[in-house]
Design a protein around this motif. Sequence first.
Motif, PDB file in Angstrom:
ATOM      1  N   ALA A  22      41.952  48.384  30.437  1.00 51.55           N
ATOM      2  CA  ALA A  22      41.498  49.166  31.593  1.00 51.55           C
ATOM      3  C   ALA A  22      40.012  49.488  31.527  1.00 51.55           C
ATOM      4  N   PRO A  29      39.935  54.745  25.567  1.00 55.20           N
ATOM      5  CA  PRO A  29      39.410  53.501  26.139  1.00 55.20           C
ATOM      6  C   PRO A  29      38.646  52.690  25.100  1.00 55.20           C
ATOM      7  N   GLY A  87      45.144  43.139  37.171  1.00 54.84           N
ATOM      8  CA  GLY A  87      45.305  44.358  36.397  1.00 54.84           C
ATOM      9  C   GLY A  87      45.945  45.459  37.213  1.00 54.84           C
ATOM     10  N   ARG A  88      45.497  45.606  38.442  1.00 52.05           N
ATOM     11  CA  ARG A  88      46.069  46.621  39.342  1.00 52.05           C
ATOM     12  C   ARG A  88      47.545  46.350  39.579  1.00 52.05           C
ATOM     13  N   MET A 129      49.690  47.124  36.469  1.00 52.37           N
ATOM     14  CA  MET A 129      49.873  48.570  36.332  1.00 52.37           C
ATOM     15  C   MET A 129      50.883  49.081  37.349  1.00 52.37           C
ATOM     16  N   ASP A 134      42.456  48.706  24.965  1.00 54.91           N
ATOM     17  CA  ASP A 134      42.513  50.163  24.861  1.00 54.91           C
ATOM     18  C   ASP A 134      43.631  50.555  23.902  1.00 54.91           C
ATOM     19  N   LEU A 194      38.194  46.485  32.564  1.00 56.00           N
ATOM     20  CA  LEU A 194      38.355  46.266  34.003  1.00 56.00           C
ATOM     21  C   LEU A 194      37.411  47.162  34.793  1.00 56.00           C
ATOM     22  N   THR A 195      37.296  48.429  34.360  1.00 56.95           N
ATOM     23  CA  THR A 195      36.377  49.346  35.038  1.00 56.95           C
ATOM     24  C   THR A 195      34.942  48.850  34.909  1.00 56.95           C
ATOM     25  N   GLN A 221      46.188  44.593  32.147  1.00 58.31           N
ATOM     26  CA  GLN A 221      46.563  46.005  32.127  1.00 58.31           C
ATOM     27  C   GLN A 221      46.281  46.672  30.785  1.00 58.31           C
ATOM     28  N   TYR A 245      39.474  51.717  41.629  1.00 56.70           N
ATOM     29  CA  TYR A 245      39.849  50.536  42.395  1.00 56.70           C
ATOM     30  C   TYR A 245      40.359  50.941  43.773  1.00 56.70           C
ATOM     31  N   PHE A 296      40.872  53.602  36.186  1.00 55.45           N
ATOM     32  CA  PHE A 296      40.684  52.316  36.852  1.00 55.45           C
ATOM     33  C   PHE A 296      41.338  52.316  38.226  1.00 55.45           C
ATOM     34  N   SER A 313      43.765  53.839  32.345  1.00 49.68           N
ATOM     35  CA  SER A 313      44.421  53.105  33.433  1.00 49.68           C
ATOM     36  C   SER A 313      44.345  53.887  34.742  1.00 49.68           C
TER      37      SER A 313
END
Length: 694
Positions: free
Chosen positions: A602, A557, A190-191, A194, A553, A605-606, A599, A223, A219, A216
């Motif tokens: 987000a 979110p 994901g990182r 982005m 999202d 992912l968080t 991506q 991260y 996150f 995003s």
Amino acid sequence: MQATSHTNRLALETSPYLLQHAHNPVDWHPWGEEALAQARDADLPILLSIGYSACHWCHVMAHESFEDEATAALMNALFVNIKVDREERPDLDKIYQLAHQVLARRPGGWPLTVFLNPHNQAPFFAGTYFPPEARYGLPSFRDALRQVADYYHRRKDSLAENNRSVLEILRSVDAGGPSSMPDATVLRRGRDAMAADYDSHWGGFGGAPKFPMAGSLEFLLRYGDGADREAGEMALHALSRMAVGGLQDHLAGGFYRYSVDERWEIPHFEKMLYDNGLLLALYSEAYARSGEPPLRDTALAAAGWLIAEMQAPEGGYYAALDADSEGEEGRFYVWSRDQVRHALSEAEWPVAQRCFGLDSPPNFEGRWHLRLAATPSQAAQALNLEAAEAESLLQSARVKLLQTRGGRVRPGRDDKILTAWNAMAIRAMALAGRWLGRPDFIDSGARACEFLRQRAWVGGRLYAGCPGGGGSRQEALGIPLRGGLPAYLDDYAYLLDALLELLQARWNSDWLAWATALADDLLERYVDAERGGFYFTAADHEALILRPKSFGDDAVPAGNGVAARSLARLGHLLGEPRYLQAAEQTLRAAGSAMTRHPQAHAALLTALGEWLEPPQIVVLRGDEAAMAAWQEQAGLSWHPRRMVFAIPRESRLPGALAARQAGEATLAYVCAGNRCLPPAVSPQQLRALLVSGT
């Protein structure tokens, strides 16, 4: 010019958006059984139009088509016309935005125009804005109306087959299901995705139009708190670029909805509560992480604007300010050079001219929309001034320009109090109050929280908000809560998230009890017990063609992501396995979607990041005054997965919290996941535990 001799059924509604259309010659209905039955009985297709009060292109289509007698006559003859406020009915908006994406094979937006089979509400044609005459590669609205009506009546057999196909696709999207728990590689992917879309010059993601994408950036900021500093720097860079561009209102504070260019220079001028709640929280945490004063200044301005312009006397926050005033987008906000010069002194003008970009060509239809083209220090150097003098002159210029602007015709304000959007603002005020040292911001969030607890929590059930700011207009109409609509997933998830932040800013046992009641109700009414995760609507909600359940999202979110994180946090705090299990099942259900397009998820992912590395929870017990020094030690540095609760000695606590007992002096209990340390007996010992992690 809109005709005023007409009045339709929308005149009985409370939504500011619906009331904007109450005097159209279109025979509008609100969504409801009366309209649906009329369409079925008359065998007329439904024209469903979805928008919101602050939407510029909604206004354009209204002026061009819905106020036009000939167009309205065509609509009334061929269709049953239903108007929906997407902020009141996000369930309908989610369903039919997804339908637009399926039918048109491109993302939707507002105004959303969808044509439905009257016998099952299945969509068979969809678009967004239609012009009155053919242009932009679009047919004229009147031509589209005739063609759609003709198709409906002539092609019933193929329509039925298309309906079945579309409904099957809609019901298969984002359903999710049990899978293995995603691991840290999904976070990294994901990182990286982005980063691949990141604009390293202007900040943010992609090109024009450019949206803040607060989820995003949050996150990346979190991260990047570890070894990957570059991720955090991307978030800080984007926030810095947004702050100096035209996305921020440099006079009153707060943010517009998005930028029409890649440079953040010219916005789409509506101001939405949800954008400002999300960005205020993000700027507050970014300042806590970096210590950069411009980020603090931006957060202070946004919070000040929310209190001054968006908080109702009763405590809740209003929904939005319009993009338009006097029929023009941005008219309230833009300037001629002479208007600025006339408002300022001879000393202020050169500084304002340079700082606000007035020495460059006009950037908005022959006028200037203010941006921070130069800092006061840069202006001071160019003008041979002291930096402090330039700063003072710019500040006094801001005050005078704001006062001058205040004399203009103001944009309309949508005064609905929406539970989910208020929750975002409450969370933001709690974070801003803590990290910026502003108890008045916490006071503001607490007032909004109490408003929702008194007005949106009725009989053990949450409602989605209330009209008219919860004030006299609502009471005069005899409507206690916004149309009596039960809450959606986002209302529960965001409010639970907000309460957990507010409890860290100021302990209140009633708020904790409310948080557990919200979590219990969420598990009872919204959970997908078979596949995991949460539906957007409650089990007893109105039956629609689809019970939405999404993990990705959109403008905000994903509720499933916020719910997973909040339930996990509450589960760790109280030692409640039901909450932890629901969070785990949500992440598992979303695992495939997160793996395919990380991506786009987000918020999840968080939540996954906190599941893989559970939050560090610090519980202080003692006298309220004595705990202040302890709170200072626990909050000396920003830690995205640390929660600190200062609980007064006399508080009665549920679950695992009951074991965190107060001693004769203040004690600090530190836990992470299932591991707890012996209580610290001094602020210094607490600080040592937090630094060492042992």
